[in-house]
Design an enzyme around this catalytic site. Structure first.
Site, PDB file in Angstrom:
ATOM      1  N   ASN A   1       0.161  -0.670   6.202  1.00 12.82           N
ATOM      2  CA  ASN A   1       0.922  -1.596   5.006  1.00 12.82           C
ATOM      3  C   ASN A   1       1.631  -2.567   5.468  1.00 12.82           C
ATOM      4  O   ASN A   1       2.368  -2.801   6.041  1.00 12.82           O
ATOM      5  CB  ASN A   1       1.596  -0.454   4.017  1.00 12.82           C
ATOM      6  CG  ASN A   1       2.925  -1.453   3.452  1.00 12.82           C
ATOM      7  OD1 ASN A   1       2.335  -2.096   2.819  1.00 12.82           O
ATOM      8  ND2 ASN A   1       4.005  -1.018   2.547  1.00 12.82           N
ATOM      9  N   GLY A   2       0.928  -3.990   5.314  1.00 11.93           N
ATOM     10  CA  GLY A   2       1.721  -5.456   5.502  1.00 11.93           C
ATOM     11  C   GLY A   2       0.093  -6.340   5.325  1.00 11.93           C
ATOM     12  O   GLY A   2      -0.309  -6.033   5.026  1.00 11.93           O
TER      13      GLY A   2
ATOM     14  N   LYS B   1       8.927 -14.570 -21.856  1.00  9.91           N
ATOM     15  CA  LYS B   1      10.490 -12.970 -21.408  1.00  9.91           C
ATOM     16  C   LYS B   1      11.121 -12.034 -22.278  1.00  9.91           C
ATOM     17  O   LYS B   1      10.838 -10.604 -23.153  1.00  9.91           O
ATOM     18  CB  LYS B   1      11.249 -12.509 -19.716  1.00  9.91           C
ATOM     19  CG  LYS B   1      10.455 -13.569 -18.731  1.00  9.91           C
ATOM     20  CD  LYS B   1       9.523 -11.926 -18.067  1.00  9.91           C
ATOM     21  CE  LYS B   1       8.149 -11.860 -17.762  1.00  9.91           C
ATOM     22  NZ  LYS B   1       7.166 -12.154 -18.419  1.00  9.91           N
TER      23      LYS B   1
ATOM     24  N   CYS C   1       0.763  -1.143  -0.013  1.00 10.00           N
ATOM     25  CA  CYS C   1       0.174   0.007  -0.159  1.00 10.00           C
ATOM     26  C   CYS C   1       0.973   0.960   0.270  1.00 10.00           C
ATOM     27  O   CYS C   1       1.959   1.089   0.179  1.00 10.00           O
ATOM     28  CB  CYS C   1      -0.721  -0.331   0.941  1.00 10.00           C
ATOM     29  SG  CYS C   1      -1.908  -1.547   1.430  1.00 10.00           S
TER      30      CYS C   1
ATOM     31  N   HIS D   1      14.541 -34.477 -31.058  1.00 14.80           N
ATOM     32  CA  HIS D   1      13.849 -34.922 -32.113  1.00 14.80           C
ATOM     33  C   HIS D   1      13.796 -33.918 -32.874  1.00 14.80           C
ATOM     34  O   HIS D   1      12.428 -33.573 -32.968  1.00 14.80           O
ATOM     35  CB  HIS D   1      12.201 -35.352 -30.604  1.00 14.80           C
ATOM     36  CG  HIS D   1      13.025 -36.795 -29.911  1.00 14.80           C
ATOM     37  ND1 HIS D   1      12.361 -37.486 -30.149  1.00 14.80           N
ATOM     38  CD2 HIS D   1      13.163 -36.105 -28.565  1.00 14.80           C
ATOM     39  CE1 HIS D   1      12.630 -38.321 -29.307  1.00 14.80           C
ATOM     40  NE2 HIS D   1      13.051 -37.699 -27.925  1.00 14.80           N
TER      41      HIS D   1
ATOM     42  N   TRP E   1      -3.804  -1.881  -1.062  1.00 16.52           N
ATOM     43  CA  TRP E   1      -3.612  -3.056  -2.447  1.00 16.52           C
ATOM     44  C   TRP E   1      -4.230  -3.765  -1.200  1.00 16.52           C
ATOM     45  O   TRP E   1      -3.289  -4.387   0.081  1.00 16.52           O
ATOM     46  CB  TRP E   1      -2.564  -3.651  -2.071  1.00 16.52           C
ATOM     47  CG  TRP E   1      -2.149  -4.707  -4.042  1.00 16.52           C
ATOM     48  CD1 TRP E   1      -1.891  -5.968  -2.935  1.00 16.52           C
ATOM     49  CD2 TRP E   1      -2.774  -4.481  -4.621  1.00 16.52           C
ATOM     50  NE1 TRP E   1      -2.181  -6.077  -3.938  1.00 16.52           N
ATOM     51  CE2 TRP E   1      -1.928  -5.913  -5.310  1.00 16.52           C
ATOM     52  CE3 TRP E   1      -2.916  -4.237  -5.918  1.00 16.52           C
ATOM     53  CZ2 TRP E   1      -2.422  -5.972  -6.249  1.00 16.52           C
ATOM     54  CZ3 TRP E   1      -2.559  -4.105  -7.640  1.00 16.52           C
ATOM     55  CH2 TRP E   1      -2.188  -5.482  -7.393  1.00 16.52           C
TER      56      TRP E   1
ATOM     57  N   GLU F   1       8.860 -11.370 -25.628  1.00 16.69           N
ATOM     58  CA  GLU F   1       7.522 -10.006 -25.002  1.00 16.69           C
ATOM     59  C   GLU F   1       8.632  -8.619 -24.351  1.00 16.69           C
ATOM     60  O   GLU F   1       7.971  -7.299 -24.861  1.00 16.69           O
ATOM     61  CB  GLU F   1       6.857 -10.199 -22.998  1.00 16.69           C
ATOM     62  CG  GLU F   1       6.269 -11.132 -23.168  1.00 16.69           C
ATOM     63  CD  GLU F   1       5.240 -10.957 -21.357  1.00 16.69           C
ATOM     64  OE1 GLU F   1       6.335 -11.726 -20.735  1.00 16.69           O
ATOM     65  OE2 GLU F   1       4.490 -10.729 -21.593  1.00 16.69           O
TER      66      GLU F   1
ATOM     67  N   GLU G   1       9.502 -20.492 -19.665  1.00 18.05           N
ATOM     68  CA  GLU G   1       9.011 -18.804 -19.084  1.00 18.05           C
ATOM     69  C   GLU G   1      10.146 -17.920 -19.404  1.00 18.05           C
ATOM     70  O   GLU G   1       9.335 -16.343 -19.978  1.00 18.05           O
ATOM     71  CB  GLU G   1       8.999 -18.413 -17.743  1.00 18.05           C
ATOM     72  CG  GLU G   1       8.751 -16.855 -17.008  1.00 18.05           C
ATOM     73  CD  GLU G   1       8.120 -16.246 -17.008  1.00 18.05           C
ATOM     74  OE1 GLU G   1       6.748 -16.407 -18.510  1.00 18.05           O
ATOM     75  OE2 GLU G   1       7.939 -15.184 -17.241  1.00 18.05           O
TER      76      GLU G   1
ATOM     77  N   ARG H   1       1.256   2.259  -6.003  1.00 16.93           N
ATOM     78  CA  ARG H   1       1.293   1.374  -4.759  1.00 16.93           C
ATOM     79  C   ARG H   1       0.180   0.417  -4.561  1.00 16.93           C
ATOM     80  O   ARG H   1       0.022  -0.808  -3.646  1.00 16.93           O
ATOM     81  CB  ARG H   1       2.300   0.860  -3.562  1.00 16.93           C
ATOM     82  CG  ARG H   1       3.357   1.842  -3.847  1.00 16.93           C
ATOM     83  CD  ARG H   1       4.128   2.579  -2.786  1.00 16.93           C
ATOM     84  NE  ARG H   1       4.178   1.967  -1.397  1.00 16.93           N
ATOM     85  CZ  ARG H   1       5.052   1.224  -1.239  1.00 16.93           C
ATOM     86  NH1 ARG H   1       6.411   1.410  -1.847  1.00 16.93           N
ATOM     87  NH2 ARG H   1       5.102   0.432  -0.116  1.00 16.93           N
TER      88      ARG H   1
ATOM     89  N   LYS I   1      -1.434  -5.611 -19.981  1.00 15.21           N
ATOM     90  CA  LYS I   1      -1.606  -6.158 -18.847  1.00 15.21           C
ATOM     91  C   LYS I   1      -2.341  -7.238 -18.358  1.00 15.21           C
ATOM     92  O   LYS I   1      -2.095  -8.373 -17.590  1.00 15.21           O
ATOM     93  CB  LYS I   1      -1.327  -5.321 -17.516  1.00 15.21           C
ATOM     94  CG  LYS I   1      -1.334  -5.370 -16.445  1.00 15.21           C
ATOM     95  CD  LYS I   1       0.479  -6.229 -16.182  1.00 15.21           C
ATOM     96  CE  LYS I   1       0.728  -6.785 -14.672  1.00 15.21           C
ATOM     97  NZ  LYS I   1       1.884  -7.390 -14.821  1.00 15.21           N
TER      98      LYS I   1
HETATM   99  C1  AGP Z   1       3.326 -12.330 -18.964  1.00 11.33           C
HETATM  100  O1  AGP Z   1       4.826 -11.760 -18.608  1.00 11.33           O
HETATM  101  C2  AGP Z   1       2.566 -11.920 -19.942  1.00 11.33           C
HETATM  102  N1  AGP Z   1       2.286 -10.353 -19.438  1.00 11.33           N
HETATM  103  C3  AGP Z   1       0.858 -12.450 -19.844  1.00 11.33           C
HETATM  104  O2  AGP Z   1       1.929 -13.844 -20.665  1.00 11.33           O
HETATM  105  C4  AGP Z   1       0.421 -12.789 -18.560  1.00 11.33           C
HETATM  106  O3  AGP Z   1       0.846 -13.664 -17.591  1.00 11.33           O
HETATM  107  C5  AGP Z   1      -1.193 -13.716 -19.025  1.00 11.33           C
HETATM  108  O4  AGP Z   1      -1.587 -12.948 -20.170  1.00 11.33           O
HETATM  109  C6  AGP Z   1      -1.692 -13.809 -18.171  1.00 11.33           C
HETATM  110  O5  AGP Z   1      -2.145 -12.848 -17.376  1.00 11.33           O
HETATM  111  P1  AGP Z   1      -3.363 -13.242 -16.033  1.00 11.33           P
HETATM  112  O6  AGP Z   1      -2.373 -13.818 -14.834  1.00 11.33           O
HETATM  113  O7  AGP Z   1      -3.410 -11.339 -15.337  1.00 11.33           O
HETATM  114  O8  AGP Z   1      -4.434 -13.740 -16.263  1.00 11.33           O
END
Ligand code: AGP
Length: 618
Positions: free
Chosen positions: A104-105, A491, A2, A510, A78, A494, A487, A30, A613
């Site tokens: 906060n916490g 990254k 927060c 394979h 938050w 993206e 993952e 935050r 996001k």
């Molecule tokens: C991850 O870096 C991406 N922003 C994307 O793959 C994300 O993880 C995915 O859209 C799922 O989002 P969520 O966790 O909010 O459901």
């Protein structure tokens, strides 16, 4: 996480409300579930608070203004305990309304404290742990007649992570704060003093800051700053000059939120683990509308997520199947319902989502529920849709993740999946309480191990800058290293817009090995040599196969694993962890590599092209 602001100004000074609201604006990143402010004027307290973004509070203040004041405390929330509602918004008051407090916490022992207060006749208006603290500080003040001492006495009773700020109607011009495992910084002004979760709270007014240490109580007035420790003795503090501008201050001095959130990962994991297991080792789920007998009768688990969340689900699969011996599938949200999955009342669906709004995952959850499955959400955003539609919720406490690309939420999701696996294993009798405790003790050490990795990332940043022109990068891993490789590839896609692909190491021969050519960079996430079935040896064979064809091998391996050294063009060592917990440390170098390479290419790493996001469309 927060945002907290406190201000004590001169009697003929500016209106405290404006100063605190400006600080809250700078710290809204935050937390934006709710916001509130309390001022002290004419021997009384006056407060306004509202769910939602800060703009909702601003609108409320325009309709129902507060009196002029020289002392004020504000909060952007938050949510951790209790949803994002007006009632749960801070500040929270004592029963007589003479004390107001923001927090906060996570107060880990709040349930016991709340029960004790209820036994003594207290009643509460919110679901928060914060309101308990407000009642306790007010009661202590009534006993000792000193707000600083009251705060000190209560801080000694609380367990967990907290930053508290309090105002009392009987103590004009004074703000008292306390901190343990949660940030609080003092701003020393000219004729006025400030408190904040970080320097963004007061950067417009002063750059002279004082960092408070663990277990300290601070008392500010317009012309004094006093700091004592929880034992009551004068405390040592560190004064420093803030050389950031206001915008940088919101990022804590980091070049972008992405870098900041990568560095917040030790705290994100620690907070997600905090207060999760009671004395008997039973998991404390945030909301549980699935009874234990139903969980015992589960005969299949389906973990659903998208993108990074689906990779957290893949890690969960290894852990849950190993600990619980329940068949566990991992499904992409966007694919689940189109394959006519076999789902029954004995299926537990675990929906992982940082935002709680991803439409692909939400539609999969709805489909699963229509088929009679129980749904447990693992989510980072209180009050979002997926937790609301689930039967049980385990919130991650990573705090707001502002950067589009997931980092701290991923590690927090993985940590939450481990908790769920251990909870089910104990509930179903696959693990004894002492076995669960032993693994929890290993988990509790991981935040420090993540910090160790973060402290050694300069060579990885240098490598990323060197490789800024790379056009293809591959990532290999086996067992829990396989989702980590996926993952790491995501990254890089993206953030750097580079074609990157993650493979299971065993799959290389394979087909994908045809991609290998001289100089091609390949990251290899190596399992512990202490693992099972000499998987370690097989991965070394994978590395030899690609080196024989000219690949440039960047190997992530645990400290002490010297067997990999001859095959690594670059060796990145991470602390030794139990096999299943390794993703919490092996992921970090891949995150750092991706963000550094993207920055070297001049990309906006917080808002990469084409991405959002939260993907709220199918
Ligand atoms: C991850 O870096 C991406 N922003 C994307 O793959 C994300 O993880 C995915 O859209 C799922 O989002 P969520 O966790 O909010 O459901």
């Amino acid at each position: 996480m927060c945002g907290i602001v406190g201000y004590a100004g001169p009697v003929d000074g500016v209106d405290a409300l404006g100063v605190v609201m400006e600080g809250l604006r700078r710290m809204e990143y935050r937390g934006y579930d709710s916001a509130g402010i309390v001022v002290q004027a004419q021997g009384a307290l006056a407060a306004r608070k509202k769910a939602g973004k800060l703009a909702n509070l601003e609108e409320l203040l325009s309709l129902d203004p507060l009196p002029l004041a020289v002392t004020a405390v504000g909060h952007t929330r938050w949510a951790t305990h209790g949803g994002p509602t007006d009632e749960n918004a801070h500040p929270h008051h004592s029963a007589d309304g003479r004390l107001a407090l923001v927090h906060n916490g996570i107060i880990e022992n709040y349930a016991a404290l709340r029960a004790q207060l209820v036994d003594e006749g207290a009643s509460f208006t919110s679901e928060t742990d914060t309101e308990i603290a407000a009642h306790l500080v007010a009661r202590a003040y009534d006993e000792v007649g000193d707000l600083t001492e009251a705060m000190r006495l209560v801080a000694n009773q609380l367990q967990g992570a907290f930053t508290l700020l309090a105002l009392h109607a009987d103590v004009p011009g004074t703000v008292v704060g306390a901190r343990r495992n949660s940030p609080l910084v003092v701003g020393r002004g000219k004729g006025a003093n400030f408190l904040g979760s970080d320097v963004a709270a007061f950067i417009e007014h002063t750059r002279e800051a004082i960092e408070l240490g663990q277990d300290q109580v601070v008392t500010i007035t317009c012309d004094s700053i006093e700091v004592i420790d929880f034992a009551g003795a004068p405390a040592t503090t560190r004064a420093y000059h803030v050389d950031w501008d206001a915008r940088a201050a919101e990022k804590g001095g980091y070049p972008n939120f992405m870098a900041k959130e990568i560095d917040e990962q030790p705290r994100a994991v620690a907070d997600t683990l905090l207060g999760r297991m009671d004395q008997r080792g039973h998991l404390a789920l945030d909301e549980l509308r699935i009874d234990a007998s139903a969980l015992r009768s589960i005969d299949k688990i389906v973990v659903i997520g998208c993108g990074t969340a689906s990779y957290a689900g893949q890690v969960a699969k290894y852990a849950i199947e190993h600990w619980c011996r329940v068949p566990t599938e991992v499904e992409l949200g966007s694919e689940f319902r189109y394959r006519d999955p076999v789902v029954t009342a004995k299926t537990l669906v675990v929906a992982i989502s940082q935002s709680g709004e991803t439409m692909d995952t939400l539609m999969a959850v709805r489909h699963a529920r229509e088929q009679g499955a129980k749904v447990l959400a693992i989510c980072n955003t209180h009050g979002s849709t997926i937790p609301r539609e689930a039967d049980a919720v385990l919130y991650t406490h990573a705090g707001p993740e502002v950067a589009v690309a997931a980092t701290k939420s991923f590690l927090a999701q993985v940590a939450a999946c481990y908790l769920l696996g251990l909870y089910l294993a104990q509930l179903r009798g696959n693990k004894f309480e002492d076995e669960v405790r032993a693994i929890l003790a290993q988990l509790a050490r991981v935040p420090d191990q993540i910090q160790q990795v973060l402290n050694s990332m300069e060579p990885v940043r240098a490598l990323a800058r060197q490789m800024a022109d790379a056009r293809v990068v591959l990532f290999l891993g086996r067992h829990v290293g396989f989702p980590v490789a996926m993952e790491g590839a995501l990254k890089l896609k993206e953030l750097a817009y580079i074609h990157a692909e993650g493979f299971a190491g065993g799959e290389l021969k394979h087909g994908p090995i045809a991609l290998i050519e001289p100089g091609l960079p390949v990251f290899v996430v190596v399992p512990s040599p202490r693992g099972r079935d000499s998987l370690h040896g097989k991965v070394i064979s994978n590395i030899q196969e690609i080196r024989a064809r000219g690949a440039r091998t960047i190997v992530i391996a645990e400290e002490g694993d010297d067997a990999v050294r001859p095959y690594a063009d670059t060796l990145i060592q991470v602390p030794r962890t139990p096999t299943l917990l390794a993703p919490l440390v092996t992921t970090v170098p891949l995150q750092v590599f991706a963000v550094e390479l993207a920055m070297a290419k001049g990309h906006d790493v917080d808002q990469p092209r084409n991405l959002a996001k939260s993907v709220t469309v199918e």
